[in-house]
Design an enzyme around this catalytic site. Structure first.
Site, PDB file in Angstrom:
ATOM      1  CG  ASP A 234       0.202  -3.075   5.691  1.00  0.00           C
ATOM      2  OD1 ASP A 234      -0.320  -3.998   6.536  1.00  0.00           O
ATOM      3  OD2 ASP A 234       0.076  -2.379   6.028  1.00  0.00           O
TER       4      ASP A 234
ATOM      5  CG  PHE B 187      -1.869   0.677   1.034  1.00  0.00           C
ATOM      6  CD1 PHE B 187      -3.171   0.316   0.153  1.00  0.00           C
ATOM      7  CD2 PHE B 187      -2.061   2.157   1.663  1.00  0.00           C
ATOM      8  CE1 PHE B 187      -4.162   2.143   0.133  1.00  0.00           C
ATOM      9  CE2 PHE B 187      -3.226   3.397   1.606  1.00  0.00           C
ATOM     10  CZ  PHE B 187      -4.247   3.282   0.248  1.00  0.00           C
TER      11      PHE B 187
ATOM     12  NE  ARG C 139      -9.850  -2.670  -3.150  1.00  0.00           N
ATOM     13  CZ  ARG C 139      -9.469  -2.214  -2.506  1.00  0.00           C
ATOM     14  NH1 ARG C 139      -8.221  -2.848  -2.177  1.00  0.00           N
ATOM     15  NH2 ARG C 139     -10.305  -1.576  -1.577  1.00  0.00           N
TER      16      ARG C 139
ATOM     17  CE1 TYR D 141      -9.962   1.025   6.430  1.00  0.00           C
ATOM     18  CE2 TYR D 141      -7.990   1.967   8.918  1.00  0.00           C
ATOM     19  CZ  TYR D 141      -8.350   1.788   7.415  1.00  0.00           C
ATOM     20  OH  TYR D 141      -7.267   1.808   6.756  1.00  0.00           O
ATOM     21  CE  LYS D 142      -7.713  -1.474   4.607  1.00  0.00           C
ATOM     22  NZ  LYS D 142      -8.395  -0.454   3.331  1.00  0.00           N
TER      23      LYS D 142
END
Length: 397
Positions: free
Chosen positions: A184, A113, A356, A209-210
């Site tokens: 990560d 990321f 996505r 939060y995912k």
């Protein structure tokens, strides 16, 4: 056997929506509204500052860390929650570099990321000791691990394509070459079977939060392997990482173990929501989640390729080689996604051309997958995306 009908009932989902974007932001756990209201009224409202002791606010980061640790194969007392993922990346990388002082290369890949790479660039520039950030293609990471590398910093699941790195294999090769690892888990925690202890990972970080459904901006977490926890020096020596914060010493002394990786004051309201979200994982097998997410993604790929030939698969076809998300490429990807969202199919777009979709069995099943593909087929084959309003770029894509 995980009861996905039960977990599905725990989440609020707006009517008329096929939500395939839990890989960016998990939906609202129904209990979070009540939990946060209770915290704000019964705790903050009535206890005021006494809540730090009476309601255990100060210990939330450790308690939540242990709850997350159960999902990522981390022993008790090795994970702590707080701050943001970027801060945790900075902490982990800085600590790893200090544990390997004779080397000057940080190895990563271009599927990492970008924020992780930004933090690495900023840290290495500040250190000004001849460090190099070496970024290679994901397929070249293994071959690039050698005795010049200090730290391997990798996002386990490529945020664009869902390509999955082999954590255990890469960590073993890294250690054989004297390299420390920072993983990560932003697209792994709550989506994959993760075994940090079994893989012998040195450091790991992630957001909540995912797939963990902690809410927008929910705090991050950091893991430090037990053999490192007592000797790492926190680059961000914050008040809450001090051995005795309320002694108010002018000199910093590291707290014990994982506590030294705490930085700022806990975000108590956000942690109340995260705590409620973690309740959904009680009785859930990560092996069941993984098996079902692969099945849902495989179904999606099969149906999209049969019904939407203009889209090109960007993700690995083999479910064992990808995370819990699937991407397709198209030159008009942004407009396509906006047209889908307008019709109740929520995924997201990643530049330059990827649409996505995430597959989260806790709250979606075959019905949602087939419903979403039906809408996608209409959008593609009838060029519903070819309208000016779908080309106007929003701030968040």
């Amino acid at each position: 056997m995980t009861d996905f009908a039960r977990t599905r009932s725990l989440f609020h989902m707006p009517d008329g929506v096929f939500y395939l974007d839990g890989n960016s932001l998990g939906p609202l756990p129904k209990s979070a509204t009540r939990r946060v209201q209770e915290m704000m009224t019964a705790q903050w409202g009535e206890q005021l500052i006494r809540g730090w002791n009476a309601s255990g606010w100060m210990m939330q980061p450790r308690r939540l860390g242990d709850r997350i640790g159960k999902l990522i194969g981390a022993p008790e007392g090795t994970v702590v929650v707080g701050d943001t993922l970027s801060i945790k990346v900075y902490q982990a990388l800085a600590s790893a570099l200090e544990l390997n002082p004779s080397r000057r290369v940080v190895l990563s890949d271009n599927g990492n990321f970008p924020s992780d790479l930004y933090m690495a660039q900023g840290l290495l520039g500040s250190l000004d000791k001849g460090y190099e950030l070496k970024v290679v293609d994901p397929e070249e990471v293994e071959a690039a691990i050698d005795e010049s590398v200090a730290v391997l910093m990798i996002t386990e699941v490529d945020y664009r394509t869902g390509r999955l790195h082999d954590m255990k294999k890469l960590t073993a090769k890294a250690h054989a070459a004297g390299v420390l690892t920072v993983w990560d888990l932003a697209h792994s925690a709550g989506a994959l079977v993760v075994d940090l202890e079994g893989a012998k990972a040195d450091f790991a970080v992630g957001c909540t939060y995912k797939y963990l459904n902690g809410g927008p901006g929910a705090p991050a977490f950091i893991y430090v392997a037990p053999e490192h926890a007592g000797k790492v020096r926190p680059a961000l020596s914050g008040w809450l990482g001090h051995e005795s914060p309320f002694a108010f010493d002018l000199d910093y002394r590291s707290g014990a173990g994982i506590d030294r990786m705490r930085v700022g004051t806990p975000a108590v309201i956000a942690m109340a929501a995260l705590d409620a979200a973690m309740d959904a994982w009680e009785g859930v097998s990560m092996a069941d989640v993984r098996k079902q997410s692969i099945a849902l993604a495989d179904l999606f790929i099969h149906e999209v390729e049969a019904r939407c030939p203009e889209l090109t698969l960007a993700s690995p076809r083999n479910g064992a080689e990808r995370g819990s998300q699937v991407s397709f490429r198209h030159p008009e990807g942004y407009a396509i996604m906006q047209a889908l969202i307008a019709r109740g199919v929520i995924g997201d777009f990643r530049a330059p051309d990827a649409v996505r979709f995430g597959f989260t069995p806790l709250y979606i099943g075959e019905q949602e997958v087939l419903g979403a593909v039906g809408v996608l087929e209409d959008v593609m084959n009838n060029r519903r995306w070819d309208e000016p309003q779908y080309r106007k770029k929003a701030l968040v894509t």
